[in-house]
Design a protein around this motif. Structure first.
Motif, PDB file in Angstrom:
ATOM      1  N   THR A  90      -4.055  -0.374   7.458  1.00  0.00           N
ATOM      2  CA  THR A  90      -2.962   0.515   7.834  1.00  0.00           C
ATOM      3  C   THR A  90      -1.612  -0.060   7.418  1.00  0.00           C
ATOM      4  OG1 THR A  90      -4.153   1.510   9.687  1.00  0.00           O
ATOM      5  CG2 THR A  90      -1.749   1.544   9.788  1.00  0.00           C
ATOM      6  N   GLY A  91      -0.772   0.782   6.869  1.00  0.00           N
ATOM      7  CA  GLY A  91       0.562   0.362   6.489  1.00  0.00           C
ATOM      8  C   GLY A  91       1.176   1.329   5.506  1.00  0.00           C
ATOM      9  N   VAL A  92       2.401   1.059   5.154  1.00  0.00           N
ATOM     10  CA  VAL A  92       3.068   1.816   4.107  1.00  0.00           C
ATOM     11  C   VAL A  92       2.780   1.141   2.777  1.00  0.00           C
ATOM     12  CG1 VAL A  92       5.256   2.670   3.206  1.00  0.00           C
ATOM     13  CG2 VAL A  92       4.870   2.582   5.675  1.00  0.00           C
ATOM     14  N   TYR A  93       2.254   1.893   1.847  1.00  0.00           N
ATOM     15  CA  TYR A  93       1.891   1.370   0.539  1.00  0.00           C
ATOM     16  C   TYR A  93       2.973   1.713  -0.473  1.00  0.00           C
ATOM     17  CZ  TYR A  93      -2.759   0.036   2.088  1.00  0.00           C
ATOM     18  OH  TYR A  93      -3.815  -0.582   2.724  1.00  0.00           O
ATOM     19  N   TYR A  94       3.424   0.695  -1.177  1.00  0.00           N
ATOM     20  CA  TYR A  94       4.506   0.840  -2.140  1.00  0.00           C
ATOM     21  C   TYR A  94       4.015   0.543  -3.544  1.00  0.00           C
ATOM     22  CZ  TYR A  94       7.510   0.490   1.988  1.00  0.00           C
ATOM     23  OH  TYR A  94       8.115   0.683   3.207  1.00  0.00           O
ATOM     24  N   CYS A  95       4.368   1.399  -4.460  1.00  0.00           N
ATOM     25  CA  CYS A  95       4.110   1.164  -5.872  1.00  0.00           C
ATOM     26  C   CYS A  95       5.192   0.258  -6.439  1.00  0.00           C
ATOM     27  CB  CYS A  95       4.085   2.501  -6.616  1.00  0.00           C
ATOM     28  SG  CYS A  95       3.730   2.389  -8.385  1.00  0.00           S
ATOM     29  N   ILE A  96       4.797  -0.678  -7.286  1.00  0.00           N
ATOM     30  CA  ILE A  96       5.740  -1.563  -7.956  1.00  0.00           C
ATOM     31  C   ILE A  96       5.501  -1.521  -9.454  1.00  0.00           C
ATOM     32  CG2 ILE A  96       4.236  -3.582  -7.669  1.00  0.00           C
ATOM     33  CD1 ILE A  96       6.773  -5.301  -7.429  1.00  0.00           C
ATOM     34  N   ALA A  97       6.578  -1.539 -10.208  1.00  0.00           N
ATOM     35  CA  ALA A  97       6.510  -1.583 -11.662  1.00  0.00           C
ATOM     36  C   ALA A  97       7.484  -2.627 -12.162  1.00  0.00           C
ATOM     37  CB  ALA A  97       6.834  -0.216 -12.267  1.00  0.00           C
ATOM     38  N   ILE A  98       7.005  -3.490 -13.044  1.00  0.00           N
ATOM     39  CA  ILE A  98       7.814  -4.589 -13.555  1.00  0.00           C
ATOM     40  C   ILE A  98       7.897  -4.479 -15.065  1.00  0.00           C
ATOM     41  CG2 ILE A  98       8.096  -7.078 -13.680  1.00  0.00           C
ATOM     42  CD1 ILE A  98       6.315  -7.281 -11.182  1.00  0.00           C
ATOM     43  N   SER A  99       9.102  -4.358 -15.565  1.00  0.00           N
ATOM     44  CA  SER A  99       9.337  -4.310 -16.999  1.00  0.00           C
ATOM     45  C   SER A  99       9.759  -5.692 -17.486  1.00  0.00           C
ATOM     46  CB  SER A  99      10.402  -3.271 -17.333  1.00  0.00           C
ATOM     47  OG  SER A  99      11.675  -3.694 -16.887  1.00  0.00           O
ATOM     48  N   MET A 100      10.230  -5.752 -18.709  1.00  0.00           N
ATOM     49  CA  MET A 100      10.693  -7.021 -19.254  1.00  0.00           C
ATOM     50  C   MET A 100      11.912  -7.546 -18.514  1.00  0.00           C
ATOM     51  SD  MET A 100       8.660  -7.804 -21.843  1.00  0.00           S
ATOM     52  CE  MET A 100       9.580  -8.858 -22.945  1.00  0.00           C
ATOM     53  N   THR A 101      12.671  -6.641 -17.907  1.00  0.00           N
ATOM     54  CA  THR A 101      13.946  -7.037 -17.325  1.00  0.00           C
ATOM     55  C   THR A 101      14.141  -6.652 -15.870  1.00  0.00           C
ATOM     56  OG1 THR A 101      14.984  -5.010 -18.173  1.00  0.00           O
ATOM     57  CG2 THR A 101      15.103  -6.978 -19.550  1.00  0.00           C
ATOM     58  N   ASP A 102      13.345  -5.725 -15.343  1.00  0.00           N
ATOM     59  CA  ASP A 102      13.609  -5.182 -14.016  1.00  0.00           C
ATOM     60  C   ASP A 102      12.338  -4.975 -13.220  1.00  0.00           C
ATOM     61  OD1 ASP A 102      16.621  -4.542 -14.159  1.00  0.00           O
ATOM     62  OD2 ASP A 102      15.840  -3.502 -15.927  1.00  0.00           O
ATOM     63  N   THR A 103      12.522  -4.865 -11.923  1.00  0.00           N
ATOM     64  CA  THR A 103      11.452  -4.537 -11.000  1.00  0.00           C
ATOM     65  C   THR A 103      11.836  -3.278 -10.240  1.00  0.00           C
ATOM     66  OG1 THR A 103      10.820  -6.854 -10.728  1.00  0.00           O
ATOM     67  CG2 THR A 103      10.085  -5.308  -9.035  1.00  0.00           C
ATOM     68  N   PHE A 104      10.904  -2.340 -10.128  1.00  0.00           N
ATOM     69  CA  PHE A 104      11.152  -1.064  -9.479  1.00  0.00           C
ATOM     70  C   PHE A 104      10.133  -0.833  -8.378  1.00  0.00           C
ATOM     71  CE2 PHE A 104      12.342  -0.875 -13.937  1.00  0.00           C
ATOM     72  CZ  PHE A 104      13.667  -0.461 -13.879  1.00  0.00           C
ATOM     73  N   TRP A 105      10.590  -0.192  -7.314  1.00  0.00           N
ATOM     74  CA  TRP A 105       9.746   0.123  -6.174  1.00  0.00           C
ATOM     75  C   TRP A 105       9.758   1.616  -5.896  1.00  0.00           C
ATOM     76  CZ3 TRP A 105       6.822  -3.525  -3.718  1.00  0.00           C
ATOM     77  CH2 TRP A 105       7.171  -4.869  -3.905  1.00  0.00           C
ATOM     78  N   GLY A 106       8.602   2.137  -5.472  1.00  0.00           N
ATOM     79  CA  GLY A 106       8.548   3.485  -4.962  1.00  0.00           C
ATOM     80  C   GLY A 106       9.010   3.534  -3.521  1.00  0.00           C
ATOM     81  N   GLN A 107       9.050   4.740  -2.968  1.00  0.00           N
ATOM     82  CA  GLN A 107       9.513   4.927  -1.600  1.00  0.00           C
ATOM     83  C   GLN A 107       8.425   4.678  -0.563  1.00  0.00           C
ATOM     84  OE1 GLN A 107      12.830   5.544  -0.693  1.00  0.00           O
ATOM     85  NE2 GLN A 107      12.985   4.920  -2.849  1.00  0.00           N
ATOM     86  N   GLY A 108       7.182   4.644  -0.988  1.00  0.00           N
ATOM     87  CA  GLY A 108       6.088   4.339  -0.097  1.00  0.00           C
ATOM     88  C   GLY A 108       5.334   5.567   0.373  1.00  0.00           C
ATOM     89  N   THR A 109       4.062   5.377   0.652  1.00  0.00           N
ATOM     90  CA  THR A 109       3.224   6.410   1.246  1.00  0.00           C
ATOM     91  C   THR A 109       2.419   5.774   2.372  1.00  0.00           C
ATOM     92  OG1 THR A 109       1.574   8.139   0.787  1.00  0.00           O
ATOM     93  CG2 THR A 109       1.334   6.059  -0.418  1.00  0.00           C
ATOM     94  N   LEU A 110       2.369   6.453   3.494  1.00  0.00           N
ATOM     95  CA  LEU A 110       1.765   5.887   4.692  1.00  0.00           C
ATOM     96  C   LEU A 110       0.255   6.090   4.698  1.00  0.00           C
ATOM     97  CD1 LEU A 110       2.048   4.585   7.514  1.00  0.00           C
ATOM     98  CD2 LEU A 110       2.404   6.891   8.425  1.00  0.00           C
ATOM     99  N   VAL A 111      -0.456   5.005   4.946  1.00  0.00           N
ATOM    100  CA  VAL A 111      -1.900   5.031   5.127  1.00  0.00           C
ATOM    101  C   VAL A 111      -2.202   4.573   6.544  1.00  0.00           C
ATOM    102  CG1 VAL A 111      -4.106   4.000   4.449  1.00  0.00           C
ATOM    103  CG2 VAL A 111      -2.423   4.641   2.702  1.00  0.00           C
ATOM    104  N   THR A 112      -2.905   5.403   7.288  1.00  0.00           N
ATOM    105  CA  THR A 112      -3.288   5.061   8.649  1.00  0.00           C
ATOM    106  C   THR A 112      -4.800   5.135   8.769  1.00  0.00           C
ATOM    107  OG1 THR A 112      -1.217   5.971   9.533  1.00  0.00           O
ATOM    108  CG2 THR A 112      -3.017   5.598  11.089  1.00  0.00           C
ATOM    109  N   VAL A 113      -5.405   4.038   9.166  1.00  0.00           N
ATOM    110  CA  VAL A 113      -6.856   3.965   9.311  1.00  0.00           C
ATOM    111  C   VAL A 113      -7.175   3.796  10.787  1.00  0.00           C
ATOM    112  CG1 VAL A 113      -8.976   2.827   8.612  1.00  0.00           C
ATOM    113  CG2 VAL A 113      -7.030   2.914   7.041  1.00  0.00           C
ATOM    114  N   SER A 114      -7.894   4.735  11.332  1.00  0.00           N
ATOM    115  CA  SER A 114      -8.243   4.700  12.743  1.00  0.00           C
ATOM    116  C   SER A 114      -9.598   4.047  12.943  1.00  0.00           C
ATOM    117  CB  SER A 114      -8.250   6.111  13.328  1.00  0.00           C
ATOM    118  OG  SER A 114      -9.202   6.927  12.673  1.00  0.00           O
ATOM    119  N   SER A 115      -9.744   3.357  14.047  1.00  0.00           N
ATOM    120  CA  SER A 115     -10.989   2.684  14.360  1.00  0.00           C
ATOM    121  C   SER A 115     -11.926   3.586  15.133  1.00  0.00           C
ATOM    122  CB  SER A 115     -10.723   1.407  15.148  1.00  0.00           C
ATOM    123  OG  SER A 115     -10.020   1.691  16.342  1.00  0.00           O
TER     124      SER A 115
END
Length: 115
Positions: A90-115
């Motif tokens: 469970t958590g907010v999952y963020y996409c990351i992309a790394i180019s030659m010069t920069d790092t970029f992040w997405g805004q996130g998508t929530l994943v909730t796993v119930s027991s």
């Protein structure tokens, strides 16, 4: 400006599966590395899986053999297939992309796993 838009999060019971998608606003081959991080409430953001242009994927020990990361260069999208989900995933999952010069992040998508 590069934008990364995640989708596919939601609520799932333990043992289920979800597939996350991250769509980039520019062609993916310009990013040497793309991947996924997650952050649970009250915890540090942690690496889940990454994939590079010239090497295979790397996974956190906690998700090894359960999650699979892949890239679709034609559709400019990176995916995270999550299987055998556990409540600790469970958590907010963020996409990351790394180019030659920069790092970029997405805004996130929530994943909730119930027991």
């Amino acid at each position: 400006q590069v934008q990364l838009v995640e989708s596919g999060g939601g609520l799932m019971q333990a043992g289920g599966s979800l597939r996350l998608s991250c769509a980039a606003s520019r062609i993916l081959f310009s990013f040497n590395t793309m991947g996924w991080y997650r952050q649970a409430p009250g915890k540090q953001r942690e690496m889940v899986a990454t994939i590079t242009s010239d090497r295979g994927p790397v996974y956190a020990d906690s998700v090894k053999d359960r999650f699979t990361i892949s890239r679709d260069f034609r559709e400019n999208t990176v995916y995270l297939q999550m299987r055998s989900l556990k409540p600790e995933d469970t958590g907010v999952y963020y996409c990351i992309a790394i180019s030659m010069t920069d790092t970029f992040w997405g805004q996130g998508t929530l994943v909730t796993v119930s027991s």
